[in-house]
Write a protein that holds these residues in place. Structure first.
Motif, PDB file in Angstrom:
ATOM      1  N   THR A 163       0.857  -1.176   0.000  1.00  0.00           N
ATOM      2  CA  THR A 163       0.000   0.000   0.000  1.00  0.00           C
ATOM      3  C   THR A 163       0.894   1.227   0.000  1.00  0.00           C
ATOM      4  O   THR A 163       2.118   1.104  -0.025  1.00  0.00           O
TER       5      THR A 163
ATOM      6  N   TRP B 119      -2.166   6.333  -1.677  1.00  0.00           N
ATOM      7  CA  TRP B 119      -3.407   5.579  -1.933  1.00  0.00           C
ATOM      8  C   TRP B 119      -4.379   5.775  -0.779  1.00  0.00           C
ATOM      9  O   TRP B 119      -5.561   6.074  -0.977  1.00  0.00           O
TER      10      TRP B 119
ATOM     11  N   ARG C 262      -7.915   7.913  -1.027  1.00  0.00           N
ATOM     12  CA  ARG C 262      -9.178   7.148  -0.953  1.00  0.00           C
ATOM     13  C   ARG C 262      -9.958   7.397   0.323  1.00  0.00           C
ATOM     14  O   ARG C 262     -11.154   7.218   0.361  1.00  0.00           O
TER      15      ARG C 262
ATOM     16  N   ARG D 140      -6.091  -5.622   2.666  1.00  0.00           N
ATOM     17  CA  ARG D 140      -5.584  -4.235   2.674  1.00  0.00           C
ATOM     18  C   ARG D 140      -6.650  -3.188   2.394  1.00  0.00           C
ATOM     19  O   ARG D 140      -6.530  -2.039   2.839  1.00  0.00           O
TER      20      ARG D 140
ATOM     21  N   MET E  70     -15.509  -6.166   3.520  1.00  0.00           N
ATOM     22  CA  MET E  70     -16.317  -5.022   3.088  1.00  0.00           C
ATOM     23  C   MET E  70     -16.365  -4.935   1.573  1.00  0.00           C
ATOM     24  O   MET E  70     -15.344  -5.061   0.908  1.00  0.00           O
TER      25      MET E  70
ATOM     26  N   GLY F 253     -16.432  -2.333  -0.576  1.00  0.00           N
ATOM     27  CA  GLY F 253     -16.180  -0.900  -0.426  1.00  0.00           C
ATOM     28  C   GLY F 253     -17.026  -0.014  -1.310  1.00  0.00           C
ATOM     29  O   GLY F 253     -17.548   1.015  -0.865  1.00  0.00           O
ATOM     30  N   LYS F 254     -17.196  -0.406  -2.557  1.00  0.00           N
ATOM     31  CA  LYS F 254     -17.955   0.440  -3.497  1.00  0.00           C
ATOM     32  C   LYS F 254     -19.432   0.499  -3.094  1.00  0.00           C
ATOM     33  O   LYS F 254     -20.072   1.548  -3.155  1.00  0.00           O
TER      34      LYS F 254
ATOM     35  N   HIS G 286     -20.363  10.160  11.576  1.00  0.00           N
ATOM     36  CA  HIS G 286     -19.474   9.032  11.840  1.00  0.00           C
ATOM     37  C   HIS G 286     -18.274   9.175  10.904  1.00  0.00           C
ATOM     38  O   HIS G 286     -18.438   9.429   9.701  1.00  0.00           O
TER      39      HIS G 286
ATOM     40  N   ASN H 274     -14.977   7.841   6.310  1.00  0.00           N
ATOM     41  CA  ASN H 274     -14.072   8.021   5.186  1.00  0.00           C
ATOM     42  C   ASN H 274     -14.222   9.488   4.769  1.00  0.00           C
ATOM     43  O   ASN H 274     -15.348   9.973   4.647  1.00  0.00           O
TER      44      ASN H 274
ATOM     45  N   ARG I  33     -13.858  10.955   2.044  1.00  0.00           N
ATOM     46  CA  ARG I  33     -14.583  11.145   0.774  1.00  0.00           C
ATOM     47  C   ARG I  33     -16.089  11.064   0.990  1.00  0.00           C
ATOM     48  O   ARG I  33     -16.853  11.772   0.336  1.00  0.00           O
TER      49      ARG I  33
ATOM     50  N   ASN J  12     -11.083   5.207  11.061  1.00  0.00           N
ATOM     51  CA  ASN J  12     -12.485   4.900  11.360  1.00  0.00           C
ATOM     52  C   ASN J  12     -12.513   4.057  12.639  1.00  0.00           C
ATOM     53  O   ASN J  12     -12.017   2.935  12.648  1.00  0.00           O
TER      54      ASN J  12
ATOM     55  N   PHE K 285     -23.720   5.836   9.537  1.00  0.00           N
ATOM     56  CA  PHE K 285     -24.104   4.729   8.662  1.00  0.00           C
ATOM     57  C   PHE K 285     -23.081   3.624   8.878  1.00  0.00           C
ATOM     58  O   PHE K 285     -21.892   3.915   9.032  1.00  0.00           O
TER      59      PHE K 285
HETATM   60  N1  ACO Z   1      -3.470   0.074  -0.928  1.00  0.00           N
HETATM   61  C1  ACO Z   1      -3.221   0.080  -2.236  1.00  0.00           C
HETATM   62  N2  ACO Z   1      -4.053  -0.453  -3.150  1.00  0.00           N
HETATM   63  C2  ACO Z   1      -5.187  -1.000  -2.705  1.00  0.00           C
HETATM   64  C3  ACO Z   1      -5.506  -1.036  -1.329  1.00  0.00           C
HETATM   65  C4  ACO Z   1      -4.587  -0.473  -0.423  1.00  0.00           C
HETATM   66  N3  ACO Z   1      -4.786  -0.445   0.901  1.00  0.00           N
HETATM   67  N4  ACO Z   1      -6.691  -1.638  -1.194  1.00  0.00           N
HETATM   68  C5  ACO Z   1      -7.122  -1.954  -2.410  1.00  0.00           C
HETATM   69  N5  ACO Z   1      -6.203  -1.583  -3.320  1.00  0.00           N
HETATM   70  C6  ACO Z   1      -6.246  -1.730  -4.779  1.00  0.00           C
HETATM   71  C7  ACO Z   1      -7.207  -2.778  -5.244  1.00  0.00           C
HETATM   72  O1  ACO Z   1      -6.644  -4.063  -5.176  1.00  0.00           O
HETATM   73  C8  ACO Z   1      -7.460  -2.344  -6.676  1.00  0.00           C
HETATM   74  O2  ACO Z   1      -6.416  -2.769  -7.465  1.00  0.00           O
HETATM   75  P1  ACO Z   1      -6.670  -3.239  -8.990  1.00  0.00           P
HETATM   76  O3  ACO Z   1      -7.258  -2.048  -9.674  1.00  0.00           O
HETATM   77  O4  ACO Z   1      -5.312  -3.618  -9.448  1.00  0.00           O
HETATM   78  O5  ACO Z   1      -7.637  -4.386  -8.883  1.00  0.00           O
HETATM   79  C9  ACO Z   1      -7.380  -0.818  -6.592  1.00  0.00           C
HETATM   80  O6  ACO Z   1      -6.703  -0.525  -5.350  1.00  0.00           O
HETATM   81  C10 ACO Z   1      -8.724  -0.160  -6.569  1.00  0.00           C
HETATM   82  O7  ACO Z   1      -9.535  -0.887  -5.689  1.00  0.00           O
HETATM   83  P2  ACO Z   1     -10.986  -0.509  -5.483  1.00  0.00           P
HETATM   84  O8  ACO Z   1     -11.606  -1.417  -4.452  1.00  0.00           O
HETATM   85  O9  ACO Z   1     -11.679  -0.337  -6.788  1.00  0.00           O
HETATM   86  O10 ACO Z   1     -10.779   0.923  -4.825  1.00  0.00           O
HETATM   87  P3  ACO Z   1     -11.814   2.023  -4.545  1.00  0.00           P
HETATM   88  O11 ACO Z   1     -11.471   3.211  -5.327  1.00  0.00           O
HETATM   89  O12 ACO Z   1     -13.220   1.517  -4.573  1.00  0.00           O
HETATM   90  O13 ACO Z   1     -11.441   2.337  -3.040  1.00  0.00           O
HETATM   91  C11 ACO Z   1     -12.254   2.009  -0.831  1.00  0.00           C
HETATM   92  C12 ACO Z   1     -11.586   1.362  -2.022  1.00  0.00           C
HETATM   93  C13 ACO Z   1     -11.356   3.091  -0.230  1.00  0.00           C
HETATM   94  C14 ACO Z   1     -12.477   0.943   0.238  1.00  0.00           C
HETATM   95  C15 ACO Z   1     -13.556   2.618  -1.344  1.00  0.00           C
HETATM   96  O14 ACO Z   1     -14.374   1.654  -1.943  1.00  0.00           O
HETATM   97  C16 ACO Z   1     -14.311   3.302  -0.280  1.00  0.00           C
HETATM   98  O15 ACO Z   1     -13.972   4.391   0.118  1.00  0.00           O
HETATM   99  N6  ACO Z   1     -15.394   2.659   0.183  1.00  0.00           N
HETATM  100  C17 ACO Z   1     -16.157   3.153   1.276  1.00  0.00           C
HETATM  101  C18 ACO Z   1     -15.970   2.188   2.342  1.00  0.00           C
HETATM  102  C19 ACO Z   1     -15.621   2.846   3.625  1.00  0.00           C
HETATM  103  O16 ACO Z   1     -15.152   3.931   3.753  1.00  0.00           O
HETATM  104  N7  ACO Z   1     -15.899   2.119   4.633  1.00  0.00           N
HETATM  105  C20 ACO Z   1     -15.654   2.620   5.919  1.00  0.00           C
HETATM  106  C21 ACO Z   1     -16.032   1.588   6.844  1.00  0.00           C
HETATM  107  S1  ACO Z   1     -17.733   1.300   6.820  1.00  0.00           S
HETATM  108  C22 ACO Z   1     -18.384   2.556   7.548  1.00  0.00           C
HETATM  109  O17 ACO Z   1     -17.843   3.118   8.441  1.00  0.00           O
HETATM  110  C23 ACO Z   1     -19.648   3.007   7.055  1.00  0.00           C
END
Ligand code: ACO
Length: 335
Positions: A28, A32, A36, A159, A225, A227-228, A262, A265, A267, A292, A322
């Motif tokens: 990581t 990144w 994110r 990760r 999770m 994530g999307k 809460h 994230n 974003r 978080n 949420f």
């Molecule tokens: N470091 C580097 N790369 C990573 C990591 C990391 N820690 N984790 C995933 N990747 C990679 C993936 O493998 C993927 O690689 P690929 O394109 O080669 O397949 C690439 O990064 C993109 O992965 P995505 O899952 O498409 O990344 P996305 O842009 O969707 O971001 C994230 C992931 C940050 C989890 C996003 O979906 C998000 O913000 N989701 C909201 C979830 C959240 O915030 N939850 C909080 C907890 S729940 C709550 O409190 C409500």
């Protein structure tokens, strides 16, 4: 009779884990994670040679509670009920609430745990208000506390989730008052069809022995999770809950002095602020420092907001969350 927050407190572990530290555990990068999630560092409890954390979750909660009691100017003798919100009880049963009762020597007062993940504090405050209005309790200790670090899969497999979460506890004293302040309205929701989009399966009450080897191999002891999916639902439900609680309380966005979401994230927080038309200075954020912390994130943020002078007497405050379940909800309060 209204239910007002009369004291706040928090406690976070001393050990700071930076994004750079995580690069030694998994593939990581600081860039990144910051892009994110907005997270730069989080606090993780130290783990001793015996494999146990330096403090239990209940001990973290008790530390936050002592700060909140001092802030409210009360002693343990004044507390007549405990509500502990957590995803991560120290053991499967009993819940952390009874350990707080013991640690703070609260006699035999009632203690209840709430398992509503990131929405736990919002549900807990609504429950506390109900108990106070009905005369069941007069001075409630409400805690949100989490040990996330021991559950995380810090290999490449986990990760996407492991980089987001931190440990900590926050507490509030909720007391009955006849003054024009405190909780005005709460809204609570859930949608269990999405339970599998953000969950940790083990320990599993409906499986003999609580887990199977296949479940462990599949990482069932770690949080998983989508994530999307979480991102999409979270931004929508945060906004809906804020609108609904404002409508229920008969106020508009311009009346609200501060929103404490809460800390899921950055974003998500930014998207909600933009959609709702709240300028950044009216939406509290400390996710860069703590990540978080699930049920602990709102009470930690509230305690910090108070100490930063972000709330003055009479201000309208919205707490909104949420999380896993999915569950979501909001409270509207006059400070
Ligand atoms: N470091 C580097 N790369 C990573 C990591 C990391 N820690 N984790 C995933 N990747 C990679 C993936 O493998 C993927 O690689 P690929 O394109 O080669 O397949 C690439 O990064 C993109 O992965 P995505 O899952 O498409 O990344 P996305 O842009 O969707 O971001 C994230 C992931 C940050 C989890 C996003 O979906 C998000 O913000 N989701 C909201 C979830 C959240 O915030 N939850 C909080 C907890 S729940 C709550 O409190 C409500």
């Amino acid at each position: 009779m209204r239910a007002a927050i009369t004291g706040t407190g928090f406690w976070v572990p001393e050990q700071v884990i930076t994004n750079q530290d995580l690069t030694r555990l998994m593939d990581t990068s600081d860039q990144w994670i910051v892009e994110r999630s907005g997270i730069r560092e989080r606090r993780w409890l130290r783990v001793g040679e015996d494999g146990r954390t330096e403090l239990t979750g209940a001990e973290m909660g008790a530390n936050a509670a002592r700060m909140a009691m001092a802030d409210a100017g009360i002693t343990a003798d004044d507390i007549d009920f405990v509500i502990y919100a957590t995803v991560n009880p120290d053991i499967f049963f009993p819940g952390n609430g009874v350990f707080i009762e013991d640690l703070l020597e609260l006699g035999t007062v009632g203690a209840m745990d709430i398992r509503n993940q990131c929405t736990g504090f919002v549900y807990g405050l609504a429950a506390a208000e109900g108990f106070i209005r009905s005369g069941t309790a007069q001075t409630i200790l409400l805690i949100g506390g989490e040990i996330q670090s021991t559950a995380l899969d810090v290999s490449n497999r986990g990760r996407d989730t492991a980089v987001l979460f931190g440990d900590g506890a926050g507490a509030a004293i909720v007391q009955g008052t006849e003054e024009d302040r405190g909780v005005i309205a709460s809204v609570l929701h859930s949608q269990g069809r999405f339970a599998r989009e953000l969950w940790a399966e083990i320990p599993c009450g409906n499986v003999a022995g609580r887990y199977t080897p296949e479940m462990v191999e599949g990482g069932g002891n770690h949080p998983h999770m989508n994530g999307k999916m979480v991102f999409k639902h979270a931004t929508r439900r945060f906004c809906e809950a804020i609108r609904e609680v404002m409508k229920k309380g008969g106020v508009g966005p311009d009346d609200v002095a501060l929103v404490i979401p809460h800390q899921a994230n950055q974003r998500i927080t930014d998207a909600v602020g933009q959609r709702m038309g709240f300028p950044p200075e009216r939406v509290f954020s400390n996710i860069a420092k703590y990540g978080n912390t699930t049920a602990a994130s709102i009470p930690i943020a509230l305690a910090e907001a108070v100490r930063e002078g972000r709330l003055k007497s009479g201000d309208l405050l919205v707490l909104v969350a949420f999380g896993s379940g999915f569950t979501w909800g909001a409270n509207l309060l006059r400070w």
